[in-house]
Every structure is written in structure tokens, then in C-alpha cells.
Design a protein around this motif. Structure first.
Motif, PDB file in Angstrom:
ATOM      1  N   LYS A  61       0.787  -1.219   0.036  1.00  0.00           N
ATOM      2  CA  LYS A  61       0.100   0.123   0.114  1.00  0.00           C
ATOM      3  C   LYS A  61       0.748   1.384  -0.187  1.00  0.00           C
ATOM      4  CE  LYS A  61      -3.967  -1.998   2.445  1.00  0.00           C
ATOM      5  NZ  LYS A  61      -4.847  -1.917   1.455  1.00  0.00           N
ATOM      6  N   TRP A  62       2.123   1.152   0.016  1.00  0.00           N
ATOM      7  CA  TRP A  62       3.116   2.236   0.121  1.00  0.00           C
ATOM      8  C   TRP A  62       3.422   2.587  -1.302  1.00  0.00           C
ATOM      9  CZ3 TRP A  62       7.512   0.463   4.093  1.00  0.00           C
ATOM     10  CH2 TRP A  62       6.879   0.590   5.532  1.00  0.00           C
ATOM     11  N   SER A  63       3.406   4.091  -1.569  1.00  0.00           N
ATOM     12  CA  SER A  63       3.691   4.553  -2.769  1.00  0.00           C
ATOM     13  C   SER A  63       5.190   5.389  -2.799  1.00  0.00           C
ATOM     14  CB  SER A  63       2.884   5.712  -2.906  1.00  0.00           C
ATOM     15  OG  SER A  63       2.711   6.637  -2.183  1.00  0.00           O
ATOM     16  N   ASN A  64       5.886   5.203  -3.999  1.00  0.00           N
ATOM     17  CA  ASN A  64       7.137   5.737  -4.114  1.00  0.00           C
ATOM     18  C   ASN A  64       8.189   4.853  -3.119  1.00  0.00           C
ATOM     19  OD1 ASN A  64       8.955   7.674  -5.177  1.00  0.00           O
ATOM     20  ND2 ASN A  64       8.857   8.993  -3.783  1.00  0.00           N
ATOM     21  N   ILE A  65       8.169   3.736  -3.009  1.00  0.00           N
ATOM     22  CA  ILE A  65       8.875   3.217  -2.349  1.00  0.00           C
ATOM     23  C   ILE A  65      10.227   3.130  -2.827  1.00  0.00           C
ATOM     24  CG2 ILE A  65       7.045   1.669  -1.493  1.00  0.00           C
ATOM     25  CD1 ILE A  65       8.087  -0.785  -3.035  1.00  0.00           C
ATOM     26  N   SER A  66      11.274   2.605  -1.879  1.00  0.00           N
ATOM     27  CA  SER A  66      12.659   2.713  -2.339  1.00  0.00           C
ATOM     28  C   SER A  66      12.948   1.266  -2.227  1.00  0.00           C
ATOM     29  CB  SER A  66      13.693   3.334  -1.214  1.00  0.00           C
ATOM     30  OG  SER A  66      13.480   2.741  -0.069  1.00  0.00           O
ATOM     31  N   SER A  67      14.419   0.944  -2.714  1.00  0.00           N
ATOM     32  CA  SER A  67      14.637  -0.477  -2.597  1.00  0.00           C
ATOM     33  C   SER A  67      14.808  -1.309  -1.477  1.00  0.00           C
ATOM     34  CB  SER A  67      16.020  -0.837  -3.389  1.00  0.00           C
ATOM     35  OG  SER A  67      17.130  -0.011  -2.746  1.00  0.00           O
ATOM     36  N   GLY A  68      14.857  -0.250  -0.169  1.00  0.00           N
ATOM     37  CA  GLY A  68      14.947  -0.735   1.052  1.00  0.00           C
ATOM     38  C   GLY A  68      13.522  -1.339   1.343  1.00  0.00           C
ATOM     39  N   ALA A  98      11.267  -2.656  -0.934  1.00  0.00           N
ATOM     40  CA  ALA A  98      11.126  -3.640  -1.672  1.00  0.00           C
ATOM     41  C   ALA A  98      11.961  -4.807  -1.136  1.00  0.00           C
ATOM     42  CB  ALA A  98      11.723  -3.191  -2.946  1.00  0.00           C
ATOM     43  N   PHE A  99      13.253  -4.548  -0.349  1.00  0.00           N
ATOM     44  CA  PHE A  99      13.716  -5.639   0.252  1.00  0.00           C
ATOM     45  C   PHE A  99      12.823  -6.199   1.341  1.00  0.00           C
ATOM     46  CE2 PHE A  99      17.854  -4.492  -2.190  1.00  0.00           C
ATOM     47  CZ  PHE A  99      17.994  -5.684  -2.519  1.00  0.00           C
ATOM     48  N   MET A 100      12.093  -5.299   2.046  1.00  0.00           N
ATOM     49  CA  MET A 100      11.332  -5.674   3.285  1.00  0.00           C
ATOM     50  C   MET A 100      10.065  -6.625   2.883  1.00  0.00           C
ATOM     51  SD  MET A 100      10.720  -2.225   5.513  1.00  0.00           S
ATOM     52  CE  MET A 100       9.731  -3.061   6.541  1.00  0.00           C
ATOM     53  N   PHE A 101       9.724  -6.290   1.653  1.00  0.00           N
ATOM     54  CA  PHE A 101       8.599  -7.207   1.050  1.00  0.00           C
ATOM     55  C   PHE A 101       9.178  -8.257   0.562  1.00  0.00           C
ATOM     56  CE2 PHE A 101       5.986  -9.041  -2.289  1.00  0.00           C
ATOM     57  CZ  PHE A 101       4.713  -8.420  -2.027  1.00  0.00           C
ATOM     58  N   SER A 102      10.406  -8.454  -0.195  1.00  0.00           N
ATOM     59  CA  SER A 102      10.974  -9.486  -0.492  1.00  0.00           C
ATOM     60  C   SER A 102      11.369 -10.792   0.615  1.00  0.00           C
ATOM     61  CB  SER A 102      12.258  -9.245  -1.430  1.00  0.00           C
ATOM     62  OG  SER A 102      12.937 -10.543  -1.929  1.00  0.00           O
ATOM     63  N   PHE A 108      18.040 -15.903   4.506  1.00  0.00           N
ATOM     64  CA  PHE A 108      19.281 -15.507   5.003  1.00  0.00           C
ATOM     65  C   PHE A 108      19.876 -14.458   4.015  1.00  0.00           C
ATOM     66  CE2 PHE A 108      20.181 -19.753   7.206  1.00  0.00           C
ATOM     67  CZ  PHE A 108      19.005 -19.244   8.047  1.00  0.00           C
ATOM     68  N   TRP A 109      20.045 -14.667   2.740  1.00  0.00           N
ATOM     69  CA  TRP A 109      20.679 -13.899   1.876  1.00  0.00           C
ATOM     70  C   TRP A 109      20.065 -12.647   1.682  1.00  0.00           C
ATOM     71  CZ3 TRP A 109      25.350 -13.040   0.689  1.00  0.00           C
ATOM     72  CH2 TRP A 109      26.505 -13.895   0.671  1.00  0.00           C
ATOM     73  N   ILE A 110      18.653 -12.523   1.488  1.00  0.00           N
ATOM     74  CA  ILE A 110      17.813 -11.293   1.258  1.00  0.00           C
ATOM     75  C   ILE A 110      17.965 -10.675   2.606  1.00  0.00           C
ATOM     76  CG2 ILE A 110      15.647 -10.571   0.949  1.00  0.00           C
ATOM     77  CD1 ILE A 110      15.054 -13.116  -0.686  1.00  0.00           C
ATOM     78  N   THR A 111      18.050 -11.091   3.701  1.00  0.00           N
ATOM     79  CA  THR A 111      18.474 -10.210   4.853  1.00  0.00           C
ATOM     80  C   THR A 111      19.592  -9.655   4.727  1.00  0.00           C
ATOM     81  OG1 THR A 111      17.197 -11.913   6.255  1.00  0.00           O
ATOM     82  CG2 THR A 111      18.618 -10.406   7.463  1.00  0.00           C
ATOM     83  N   ALA A 112      20.705 -10.194   4.364  1.00  0.00           N
ATOM     84  CA  ALA A 112      21.909  -9.777   4.070  1.00  0.00           C
ATOM     85  C   ALA A 112      21.764  -8.517   2.961  1.00  0.00           C
ATOM     86  CB  ALA A 112      22.949 -10.770   3.366  1.00  0.00           C
ATOM     87  N   CYS A 130      15.989  -4.521  -6.048  1.00  0.00           N
ATOM     88  CA  CYS A 130      15.247  -5.606  -5.389  1.00  0.00           C
ATOM     89  C   CYS A 130      15.144  -6.900  -6.057  1.00  0.00           C
ATOM     90  CB  CYS A 130      14.410  -4.916  -4.406  1.00  0.00           C
ATOM     91  SG  CYS A 130      13.802  -6.458  -3.420  1.00  0.00           S
ATOM     92  N   VAL A 131      14.400  -6.713  -7.326  1.00  0.00           N
ATOM     93  CA  VAL A 131      13.909  -7.723  -8.218  1.00  0.00           C
ATOM     94  C   VAL A 131      14.903  -8.591  -8.600  1.00  0.00           C
ATOM     95  CG1 VAL A 131      12.462  -8.191 -10.033  1.00  0.00           C
ATOM     96  CG2 VAL A 131      11.459  -6.329  -8.542  1.00  0.00           C
TER      97      VAL A 131
END
Length: 334
Positions: free
Chosen positions: A57-64, A66-70, A119-123, A148-149
Motif C-alpha cells: 500500500k506504500w507509494s514511491n517506495i525505495s529498494s529498502g 522492496a527488500f522488506m517485502f522480498s 538469509f541472503w535477502i536479509t543480508a 531488489c527484484v
């Protein structure tokens, strides 16, 4: 760890009994850990679904963001397998990995793939926010969701290559324990699988992501402290720093630091267990009991990693907490 049969049980491992009968107290402990794992995984799966809903639901998100979502998606997949496929189904009398050797190999492959990917996505999340803090101006240009993708897809591809030997080696050990173990060595030798692959799994699957997370979290924390000192005497960029995007990035950075330090503590313990548990073959009933007990302890630790992020975000993220409340306020309003 040394296991001995209970005093009131006169059976010995040489009498052909299963380790569950020889070590009933260990069996009870394993059952308790399995139930705890199911509960943790249930909480984790629900929490990670909330994370994905909120961030979507967030708009104009950063890669950070996106990494939270991933990371939430990876944690959901890992938690679902660990808690429901690997723990709940056996408690209900169905173990998919013991149905046949093919399912044994596939289930273990998927388990390790999703866990190591988490583990690696956390990294990568920690690297992203470290870059954001050290190079804030460049991050505004490069810190896009597509980063992030690409990084997430790369993680899954590389981890699949790392864990693919399981598909050719693992199977149901019908001769001794009936458990899912490395039993087929016609393609990959015992030496390559146990002596070479195990250290590689520990290094690339646990050691490197843990080191990356801890180092990036420390560097980020130090840089934030230094910037706070500089800001006490400067105010020229206050408007830029107080923008909604800047405040959100700062909140995500705080959340990342907490997540990373918890991850580091748990992973040090988990890596030690992996080193003990996957460095040799179980050959006796005592070895089998020890292997299963350590495996369940490790599963609980992994479930803690998969489940903790949502609750840490709630505690340390004001915007995240408010967005979570609004989910239920909208439902009540409707």
C-alpha cells in the motif's frame, strides 16, 4: 552432545529398536520443540502476510522497502515449509519426505533453498540500507525497487545451484533408520558431499550472509552516530531530511539494524548446529536421536528468524505500526 538410554529402559541400540523407543525423553523433547515450531511458524506466516499487505500500500517506495517485502515473502515460504510441511504434518502422522526417496530429496531441497534465500535477502537488505546511509545522494538515484527484484532473482538462482546436489544424493534410508538422509552416492561421492559440500553450505549459506549482516549493521550504526553529531551544528538540509521519503528510509534503517543484530545472534548458534549435524552420517540409534534433536532445535531458531521481523517492525517503526492499525480501522469502518 552425548545421549544415553533412559534408566528405566533396558533396550540397547543393538536390539533393533527405533531410537524413539530407546530414548523416550529425547522423543518428548523433540515433540515439544515441534509444537513450538508450529506455533512460531504460524505467528511468522501471519506476520509476514501483514508485512506484504502493508508495504504493497506504500507509494514511491525505495529498494529498502522492496527488500522488506522480498524478505517477508522469503520468510513466509521458509516458515510455511518449516512449520507446516516439516513439523505439523509429521505430528499428524504424515511425513512427506518419508513417502519415497523423490519426495525426500525435493522436500529437503525446497527447505534449504527457502531458508538460505531468506538469509541472503536479509543480508541484501542490510547492504541496501548501509549504502543508503553512506551514499544518501546516490541512493536516491539507484535505490529503486527493480534493484531488489534483480537481486532477489539472483539469490534464488544461486541458492538453487548450491542446494541442487541434494536432489541427487538424498533418499529414504530403508536399510537402517527409514529417515531422509544422504544415501545415493553414484553421482556425488561421500567425500564430496560430506567433506567438501558441508563446509561450502556453512560458508555460503550461513557464514557469509551472517558476516555481511553484522558488518553492514555495525557500519550503518556508526555512520548514523557520526551524522547525528554533524547535524547538531548544521541545518542546511533539514527540509530534505524531513521529507516523507527520508523519514520512511530512516525508519526502515532503524528496523534493519535491529533485525540484523537479532539475525546475527541466532545465526551464530544455528551455524554451530549445522556444523555438528551435517558433518557426518547418523550410524546408530544414538546418532539418529542426536541428529533429530539438533535438527528440531535448528528449525526453531530458523522459525524465530522467519517470525521476528513483523513484531520488530511494529516495535521500532512508527509508520509501520500506524499502517498496521489502519488495516483494522478500515475493516471496522466498512
Amino acid at each position: 552432545m552425548s545421549l544415553t538410554p533412559d534408566a528405566d529402559n533396558t533396550a540397547t541400540p543393538d536390539e533393533g529398536l527405533s531410537w524413539e523407543l530407546i530414548y523416550p525423553k529425547t522423543t518428548t523433547a523433540i515433540f515439544s520443540l515441534a509444537v513450538s515450531n508450529v506455533i512460531l511458524s504460524s505467528m511468522g506466516c501471519a506476520g509476514n502476510i501483514f508485512i506484504m499487505v502493508i508495504i504493497s500500500k506504500w507509494s514511491n517506495i525505495s529498494s529498502g522497502a522492496a527488500f522488506m517485502f522480498s524478505l517477508a515473502l522469503a520468510d513466509f515460504l521458509s516458515g510455511f515449509y518449516d512449520g507446516f510441511v516439516d513439523e505439523l504434518l509429521p505430528l499428524l502422522g504424515l511425513s512427506l519426505d518419508l513417502v519415497n526417496s523423490s519426495l525426500c530429496a525435493i522436500c529437503t531441497f525446497m527447505n534449504r533453498l527457502t531458508t538460505i534465500a531468506s538469509f541472503w535477502i536479509t543480508a541484501l537488505f542490510s547492504v541496501d540500507k548501509c549504502f543508503a546511509v553512506i551514499f544518501p545522494y546516490r541512493y536516491r538515484v539507484w535505490g529503486k525497487p527493480k534493484v531488489c527484484v534483480v537481486a532477489t532473482l539472483t539469490v534464488y538462482i544461486l541458492n538453487a545451484a548450491l542446494t541442487v546436489p541434494d536432489l541427487f544424493v538424498l533418499g529414504v534410508d530403508n536399510e537402517y533408520s527409514g529417515m531422509c538422509h544422504a544415501v545415493k552416492f553414484d553421482i556425488l561421492s561421500r567425500y564430496l558431499y560430506f567433506e567438501l559440500r558441508t563446509p561450502i553450505i556453512i560458508l555460503f549459506g550461513a557464514g557469509l550472509p551472517t558476516a555481511t549482516v553484522v558488518i553492514c549493521a555495525l557500519v550503518t550504526l556508526i555512520k548514523i552516530r557520526l551524522d547525528q553529531r554533524k547535524r547538531s551544528d548544521q541545518s542546511g538540509t533539514s527540509k530534505q531530511r524531513n521529507s516523507p521519503r527520508a523519514r520512511l528510509d530512516a525508519e526502515i534503517t532503524r528496523q534493519m539494524i535491529v533485525v540484523c543484530f537479532l539475525f546475527g545472534v541466532i545465526m551464530v548458534t544455528s551455524s554451530a548446529i549445522i556444523r555438528v549435524n551435517h558433518g557426518s552420517e547418523p550410524k546408530t540409534a544414538g546418532d539418529e536421536a542426536k541428529y533429530t534433536l539438533l535438527d528440531r532445535i535448528n528449525s526453531v531458531l530458523t522459525s524465530m528468524i522467519n517470525a521476528a521481523n513483523f513484531y520488530l517492525y511494529l516495535i521500532f517503526g512508527k509508520k509501520f505500526r500506524n499502517d498496521f492499525k489502519r488495516l483494522f480501522q478500515k475493516q471496522n469502518g466498512e
